[in-house]
Design a protein around this motif. Structure first.
Motif, PDB file in Angstrom:
ATOM      1  N   ALA A   1      34.116  45.603  41.765  1.00 42.33           N
ATOM      2  CA  ALA A   1      34.764  44.984  40.611  1.00 42.33           C
ATOM      3  C   ALA A   1      34.638  43.471  40.740  1.00 42.33           C
ATOM      4  CB  ALA A   1      36.227  45.383  40.565  1.00 42.33           C
ATOM      5  N   VAL A   2      33.931  42.868  39.784  1.00 45.41           N
ATOM      6  CA  VAL A   2      33.750  41.421  39.815  1.00 45.41           C
ATOM      7  C   VAL A   2      34.974  40.768  39.194  1.00 45.41           C
ATOM      8  CG1 VAL A   2      32.398  39.571  38.794  1.00 45.41           C
ATOM      9  CG2 VAL A   2      31.246  41.510  39.805  1.00 45.41           C
ATOM     10  N   GLN A   3      35.566  39.815  39.896  1.00 42.68           N
ATOM     11  CA  GLN A   3      36.784  39.162  39.416  1.00 42.68           C
ATOM     12  C   GLN A   3      36.445  38.164  38.322  1.00 42.68           C
ATOM     13  OE1 GLN A   3      39.745  40.224  40.611  1.00 42.68           O
ATOM     14  NE2 GLN A   3      38.490  41.644  41.763  1.00 42.68           N
ATOM     15  N   PRO A   4      37.306  38.018  37.342  1.00 40.79           N
ATOM     16  CA  PRO A   4      37.035  37.049  36.276  1.00 40.79           C
ATOM     17  C   PRO A   4      37.252  35.620  36.747  1.00 40.79           C
ATOM     18  CG  PRO A   4      39.178  38.046  35.943  1.00 40.79           C
ATOM     19  CD  PRO A   4      38.571  38.732  37.127  1.00 40.79           C
ATOM     20  N   ARG A   5      36.513  34.690  36.136  1.00 40.32           N
ATOM     21  CA  ARG A   5      36.634  33.277  36.507  1.00 40.32           C
ATOM     22  C   ARG A   5      37.905  32.653  35.945  1.00 40.32           C
ATOM     23  NH1 ARG A   5      31.580  30.527  37.564  1.00 40.32           N
ATOM     24  NH2 ARG A   5      32.356  28.786  36.334  1.00 40.32           N
ATOM     25  N   GLU A   6      38.406  33.209  34.851  1.00 36.07           N
ATOM     26  CA  GLU A   6      39.684  32.746  34.292  1.00 36.07           C
ATOM     27  C   GLU A   6      40.779  33.649  34.833  1.00 36.07           C
ATOM     28  OE1 GLU A   6      38.155  29.816  31.762  1.00 36.07           O
ATOM     29  OE2 GLU A   6      39.987  30.704  30.940  1.00 36.07           O
ATOM     30  N   THR A   7      41.812  33.032  35.409  1.00 33.30           N
ATOM     31  CA  THR A   7      42.856  33.839  36.052  1.00 33.30           C
ATOM     32  C   THR A   7      44.104  33.907  35.174  1.00 33.30           C
ATOM     33  OG1 THR A   7      43.683  31.872  37.144  1.00 33.30           O
ATOM     34  CG2 THR A   7      42.074  33.175  38.348  1.00 33.30           C
ATOM     35  N   ALA A   8      45.108  34.644  35.677  1.00 26.49           N
ATOM     36  CA  ALA A   8      46.390  34.740  34.986  1.00 26.49           C
ATOM     37  C   ALA A   8      47.051  33.371  34.881  1.00 26.49           C
ATOM     38  CB  ALA A   8      47.304  35.713  35.740  1.00 26.49           C
ATOM     39  N   ALA A   9      46.845  32.551  35.920  1.00 26.72           N
ATOM     40  CA  ALA A   9      47.432  31.208  35.906  1.00 26.72           C
ATOM     41  C   ALA A   9      46.830  30.359  34.787  1.00 26.72           C
ATOM     42  CB  ALA A   9      47.218  30.524  37.260  1.00 26.72           C
ATOM     43  N   ASP A  10      45.528  30.568  34.511  1.00 31.70           N
ATOM     44  CA  ASP A  10      44.887  29.859  33.393  1.00 31.70           C
ATOM     45  C   ASP A  10      45.509  30.257  32.076  1.00 31.70           C
ATOM     46  OD1 ASP A  10      41.959  29.989  35.218  1.00 31.70           O
ATOM     47  OD2 ASP A  10      42.654  28.151  34.238  1.00 31.70           O
TER      48      ASP A  10
END
Lengths: 263, 165
Positions: free
Chosen positions: A129-138
């Motif tokens: 699973a590739v993690q997204p570059r935009e996170t929950a903090a964004d």
């Protein structure tokens, strides 16, 4: 790099003048830490750069040698399927005159044959699973988070006793050196729950304000989080360079802006 | 940089020709390999005196290396060439301005450090002398990570149970 000759002579001259001058000067020196969280993901090319990359990539693809598919892929394997999907996407590209695009571009050797669902199950592949570059903090716009804006350098600013936003700072006390004073001030203002690497023994910048000079030492946060200690720091933020101008006082910003990274 | 005219001409020139010297060498190597493997491998690889069955992959590799026609760029009209040259020029300008901006930032950062050292010499010579000393074993910390295309599953190490304040 640094011209050791002239400044050393100046220093010797200053020492010769008087000891009281040195003591008075020492009291007005502040040490601060420009603590940065380095980028966690690479910058992605945008705009013209991305378009140019696409164009030159297409030229290279079109002029490259034919890929020996039968040699590399087992017939009907999932790797071959993935490659054929990429080839189909490539076939849609055309950067020259649209009129000259060959219309009968047959899909290379039948893309969707040979039991599409079977191979993924039978291979027993673990899907990464590739993690997204935009996170929950964004998404939340949480300026206290270290997981915000992963492609940028974030700097720690704290709200000091005067209610001003600035880098964590403190006075140089006793016989301690600049980088030691800076580390101690950071620990006192932001807690000892951070693993920090301060670079070198000297300053990267300075700010003269109202009789006292603040010298900035560069630091990288490697792990942990800032926990502001109440009288010295009431709040903290991790912000990128472009977000600093609206937060810092004008002359402070003018002093540090060339030190901060645009990446 | 890919130059359309040159590339197309070169590709056309070699497309139908087999490079004979290399092919001869490959044949010799294949022959030597097959005979040595035949003598050491045993009965399975050899049918008769004049019919040594070489590893079929050698044939495949020869086909790929010498008998495949490389692709050529599609024919470019005058407008296509104009577009290509414009893109090349634009890319050059882009790279020049980006590089000049980075250089200016680098120089400003260094100038700020120089000014800070001079100010420190003026303010406190003891601290200045200590700052000028070179660190004996200066290395990068092991925990400093290199940025990647996408972030790790655990993005940040908060050092303990009091995570995510």
């Amino acid at each position: 790099m640094l011209r050791r000759g002239l400044p050393s002579r100046l220093a010797r001259g200053a020492r010769l003048l008087s000891t009281t001058r040195v003591a008075a000067a020492g009291a007005a020196v502040r040490a601060a830490v420009i603590l940065q969280r380095d980028p966690i993901v690479l910058q992605q090319s945008k705009g013209f750069e991305a378009a140019a990359d696409g164009y030159f990539g297409w030229l290279e693809y079109m002029s490259a040698e034919q890929f020996p598919r039968e040699f590399f892929f087992k017939k009907g394997s999932s790797a071959e399927k993935k490659w054929l999907e990429l080839e189909d996407a490539r076939a849609a590209e055309w950067y020259f005159d649209p009129a000259s695009k060959p219309q009968d571009k047959a899909a290379p050797g039948g893309s969707a044959d040979a039991e599409p669902g079977k191979e993924a199950e039978s291979g027993g592949e673990r899907l990464i699973a590739v993690q997204p570059r935009e996170t929950a903090a964004d998404a939340a716009g949480d300026v206290r988070s270290l997981e915000r804006r992963l492609d940028r350098t974030l700097y720690l600013v704290v709200k000091d006793e005067a209610g001003q936003w600035a880098f964590p700072h403190g006075e140089v006390q006793g016989e301690e050196l600049l980088h030691e004073a800076a580390r101690r001030a950071l620990k006192e203002a932001c807690g000892g729950q951070m693993s920090v690497w301060t670079v070198g023994r000297g300053p990267v910048g300075h700010c003269k304000a109202g009789g006292r000079t603040t010298f900035f030492v560069k630091g990288h946060i490697l792990a942990g989080q800032a926990r502001p200690v109440q009288p010295l720091a009431s709040d903290f933020k991790w912000i990128a360079r472009e977000e600093m101008e609206s937060v810092l006082p004008a002359e402070y910003w003018a002093a540090v802006k060339s030190v901060l990274s645009t990446v | 940089m890919v130059v359309v005219g040159g590339r197309a001409a070169a590709a056309a020139g070699i497309s139908a020709r087999v490079r004979p010297g290399l092919l001869r060498a490959a044949k010799a190597a294949a022959g030597a390999k097959s005979s040595s493997s035949g003598s050491s491998g045993g009965a399975g690889t050899r049918r008769g005196a004049n019919q040594t069955t070489a590893d079929p992959r050698y044939e495949q590799m020869k086909q790929i290396l010498f008998y495949q026609e490389p692709r050529t760029l599609p024919a470019a009209s005058e407008e296509d060439v104009e577009r290509h040259l414009a893109i090349l020029r634009a890319e050059k300008i882009f790279k020049m301005t980006a590089s000049a901006r980075r250089r200016a930032e680098r120089e400003a950062r260094f100038a700020a450090m120089e000014a800070a050292y001079e100010a420190l010499a003026e303010a406190d010579p003891r601290l200045y002398e200590a700052a000028c000393k070179k660190e004996s074993s200066a290395t990068f910390p092991r925990q400093m990570r290199v940025p990647t295309e996408t972030p790790p599953t655990k993005i940040w190490d908060y050092l303990g149970a009091q995570a995510q304040q």
